[in-house]
Scaffold this motif. Structure first.
Motif, mmCIF file in Angstrom:
data_model
loop_
_atom_site.group_PDB
_atom_site.id
_atom_site.type_symbol
_atom_site.label_atom_id
_atom_site.label_comp_id
_atom_site.label_asym_id
_atom_site.label_seq_id
_atom_site.Cartn_x
_atom_site.Cartn_y
_atom_site.Cartn_z
ATOM 1 N N LYS A 87 5.014 1.160 3.568
ATOM 2 C CA LYS A 87 4.130 1.167 4.727
ATOM 3 C C LYS A 87 4.190 -0.178 5.433
ATOM 4 O O LYS A 87 4.732 -1.160 4.923
ATOM 5 N N ALA A 88 3.641 -0.195 6.622
ATOM 6 C CA ALA A 88 3.646 -1.424 7.412
ATOM 7 C C ALA A 88 3.023 -2.559 6.610
ATOM 8 O O ALA A 88 2.016 -2.378 5.916
ATOM 9 N N PHE A 145 8.458 -5.076 5.745
ATOM 10 C CA PHE A 145 8.466 -3.953 6.671
ATOM 11 C C PHE A 145 7.339 -4.170 7.672
ATOM 12 O O PHE A 145 6.181 -3.769 7.433
ATOM 13 N N PRO A 146 7.633 -4.858 8.780
ATOM 14 C CA PRO A 146 6.583 -5.136 9.787
ATOM 15 C C PRO A 146 5.894 -3.864 10.249
ATOM 16 O O PRO A 146 4.690 -3.842 10.488
ATOM 17 N N THR A 147 6.687 -2.801 10.391
ATOM 18 C CA THR A 147 6.145 -1.483 10.702
ATOM 19 C C THR A 147 6.784 -0.494 9.734
ATOM 20 O O THR A 147 7.745 -0.824 9.035
ATOM 21 N N THR A 158 0.809 -1.221 0.000
ATOM 22 C CA THR A 158 0.000 0.000 0.000
ATOM 23 C C THR A 158 0.842 1.270 0.000
ATOM 24 O O THR A 158 0.331 2.367 -0.261
ATOM 25 N N GLY A 159 2.131 1.162 0.313
ATOM 26 C CA GLY A 159 3.010 2.336 0.321
ATOM 27 C C GLY A 159 3.538 2.642 -1.079
ATOM 28 O O GLY A 159 3.278 1.910 -2.037
ATOM 29 N N TYR A 169 14.294 1.095 10.296
ATOM 30 C CA TYR A 169 14.428 1.524 8.912
ATOM 31 C C TYR A 169 14.031 2.994 8.769
ATOM 32 O O TYR A 169 13.061 3.464 9.374
ATOM 33 N N ALA A 170 14.827 3.691 7.935
ATOM 34 C CA ALA A 170 14.502 5.063 7.573
ATOM 35 C C ALA A 170 14.578 5.162 6.062
ATOM 36 O O ALA A 170 15.369 4.456 5.415
#
Length: 624
Positions: free
Chosen positions: A504-505, A463-465, A437-438, A484-485
């Motif tokens: 996204k998560a 990416f869990p979060t 969704t990101g 992560y950034a």
């Protein structure tokens, strides 16, 4: 009347000696090393008596050379500089000619890298791949040819060193023989011996820089720039040639005691040969070898990061010799050393000497600059882009010479024969999950370690979060995780990715072998990009740039050598002109002297004739 007769006779004899001397000058006007001779006449001392004295005629005191110590020494020094410049310019000209005759490496490299672009633009076209291998072979041929030309000049220079040393010894022996004749002559040294002496010193000065000292008996002692005696009195001390302690094909110069003095000699043709070999030819060979190593390593490395037509990781396209390690012939221990290049970007173009002091190993360049060494956990050492492996037992004083790149240009070879082996495709690609969704995306996957066994086994980046990531393999095992950034690089299994945008998560991406390998040519583009990619000098200099720097430096050496030759020729001509203004024969002057002494001779003969006439008149008067 006897006084008048003796006066006339002395004048006749003096004029005859002067005429003979003038004739000798004229005869030797074109004789190399001849010094003009002049007659030194002095008034004969009269015996005192009565109220006055009458002169007693003339004495010939000496026939002496027109000579200046200062101007002759200046000529010797100028001759040494000129012969050095002549030899150096000849060698530099040969080097530039070799560069031209071996082919245009710049064009060959441009064609080679350009061929990768052609492969990228024509995926699946076999002729493009075959043409690429042809371009690779052409580039290697130019490298090999130029390397062979440089190696041939090394052989030529070594041969010239030996020949020049033989010439020096021959001249030194002749000078010692002339010295013996001068000493035997005592106070009445013939001028021709002194001319021979000076001419031999002049010849010696052309071979190497010398210091000459004239002794009180007229003999000359000659020393090299290293302080070693060449000639002293009637003895000569021959230089010798021998093999370098590391390289038997490299000729070194030794003094009469057997000490290597190659680095201490300067001036003349011998000094030029030694200087050129150590400061130009060695450097050029090393720099050309650097470019060959960089070409081979960079292409092979990028090959290993892509897939070939068979769907396998690319194999090497080139091979290049490992660094050459040469043990000293003075070593007492059983140690041996091997070397490999671990980081091309850290190569310096230098040669090194590895030394053991009985406890520790140390390394320095052949010019004497210390080089830091790092001891690795596996017992090897690292220094200046090399990894050194030592075995056996060394003894204090043992040394080894390391030549990282000297032989690389002649040993470079194309090992790939199958055009399908060109790894044009990327090894890995990333696929975004449909449920993402990101706006995060992964454009390409960079291979960081093609030797990793799990490189192509596949993995998932999730990416869990929004502020964390996790990498898992096909069995769900976690390979890497952390915060992560955006813009952060994520690595695992010999690959790395740098996502763009903001995942996204619960977003995820699959990393796996490139299934579109037959049509993908992204790695071919990466190979083409090596033309401009920094490989050497800490990653700031490409292979093409390195060769451009090399050609520029060779051109500069040639330009400086030609300029110095012109300068030294002018200085030598000035020194010769100054010396000849004192010692040279001027035919106009000698012709004038010839007339003058001829008239003096005729006048003296007339004095004798007058004395005879008066004496005859007296006899007639007495008899009458």
């Amino acid at each position: 009347m006897s006084n008048l007769l003796s006066i006339g006779t002395s004048g006749l004899n003096a004029a005859q000696v002067a005429l003979t001397t003038v004739g000798n000058n004229i005869s030797n006007v074109n004789t190399t090393g001849y010094s003009r001779q002049t007659v030194l006449q002095t008034e004969a001392i009269s015996q005192a008596g009565g109220n006055y004295t009458i002169g007693s005629g003339v004495n010939v005191q000496a026939v002496q050379r027109a000579y200046s110590d200062f101007l002759t020494s200046a000529l010797w020094s100028s001759n040494s500089n000129l012969q050095r410049a002549t030899t150096y310019n000849s060698l530099a000209t040969t080097l530039n000619s070799s560069l031209s005759a071996s082919g245009n490496l710049q064009s060959a490299l441009d064609d080679f890298y350009g061929a990768f672009s052609t492969v990228a633009n024509t995926p699946g076209v076999a002729s493009s791949r075959q043409s690429l291998l042809g371009s690779a072979s052409q580039a290697v041929t130019v490298f090999n040819t130029l390397g062979q030309q440089l190696a041939a000049q090394q052989t030529q220079v070594n041969s010239q060193i030996s020949t020049t040393v033989d010439s020096i010894n021959n001249v030194s022996a002749n000078l010692a023989s002339v010295n013996a004749q001068i000493h035997a002559a005592g106070n009445n040294v013939p001028n021709d011996l002194l001319d021979q002496r000076d001419n031999l010193v002049q010849t010696l000065s052309g071979y190497l820089g010398v210091s000459a000292y004239t002794q009180s008996d007229g003999t000359v002692s000659v020393y090299t720039s290293s302080g070693a005696a060449l000639v002293s009195g009637d003895k000569s001390f021959a230089l010798k040639t021998g093999n370098n302690q590391y390289d038997a094909s490299r000729t070194e110069v030794l003094d009469s005691t057997g000490t290597v003095v190659s680095s201490k000699l300067s001036g003349g043709s011998l000094g030029a040969l030694l200087d050129y070999r150590g400061n130009v030819l060695d450097t050029v060979q090393n720099q050309l070898g650097e470019a060959a190593v960089a070409l081979s390593t960079s292409v092979n490395t990028q090959q290993s990061k892509g897939l070939d037509q068979y769907g396998k990781l690319g194999g090497p396209m080139f091979s290049v010799p490992s660094p050459t390690v040469l043990p000293s012939n003075l070593n007492k221990g059983t140690a041996s050393v091997s070397a490999s290049i671990s980081d091309v970007s850290q190569l310096t173009g230098s040669d090194y000497v590895l030394s053991y002091d009985g406890s520790n190993w140390s390394m320095a360049t052949t010019s004497g600059q210390n080089v830091p060494m790092t001891a690795n956990p596996d017992g090897t050492y690292s220094a200046d882009g090399m990894t050194l492996t030592l075995s056996g037992t060394a003894q204090a004083g043992d040394t080894f010479q390391l030549r990282p790149t000297r032989d690389a240009s002649t040993g470079l070879a194309v090992t790939m024969t199958d055009p399908n082996g060109i790894a044009a495709a990327a090894a890995l690609n990333a696929t975004a999950a449909k449920a993402n969704t990101g706006d995060g995306a992964i454009g390409s996957v960079t291979v960081t370690d093609p030797t990793n066994a799990a490189l192509l086994s596949g993995a998932t980046v999730s990416f869990p979060t929004a502020g964390s990531y996790q990498v898992t393999d096909g069995s769900g095992n976690v390979l890497a995780s952390g915060s992560y950034a955006p813009g952060q690089t994520i690595s695992a299994n010999g690959w790395s990715v740098t996502p763009s945008g903001t995942p996204k998560a619960s977003d995820s991406f699959s990393i796996g072998a490139n299934t579109n390998g037959l049509n993908d040519t992204s790695n071919a583009l990466a190979l083409a990009g090596l033309a401009d990619k920094g490989v050497l000098a800490g990653g700031t200099q490409s292979v093409i740039d390195a060769y451009g720097t090399l050609t520029t430096s060779i051109g500069t050496v040639g330009s400086q050598a030609a300029s110095n030759f012109t300068t030294q020729t002018s200085l030598y001509n000035q020194a010769m002109s100054a010396q000849q203004s004192v010692s040279g024969v001027n035919l106009d002057e000698e012709a004038a002297n010839m007339v003058k002494y001829q008239q003096a001779y005729q006048a003296s003969a007339q004095v004798i004739s007058t004395a005879q006439t008066i004496f005859s008149s007296l006899l007639t008067a007495i008899q009458g």
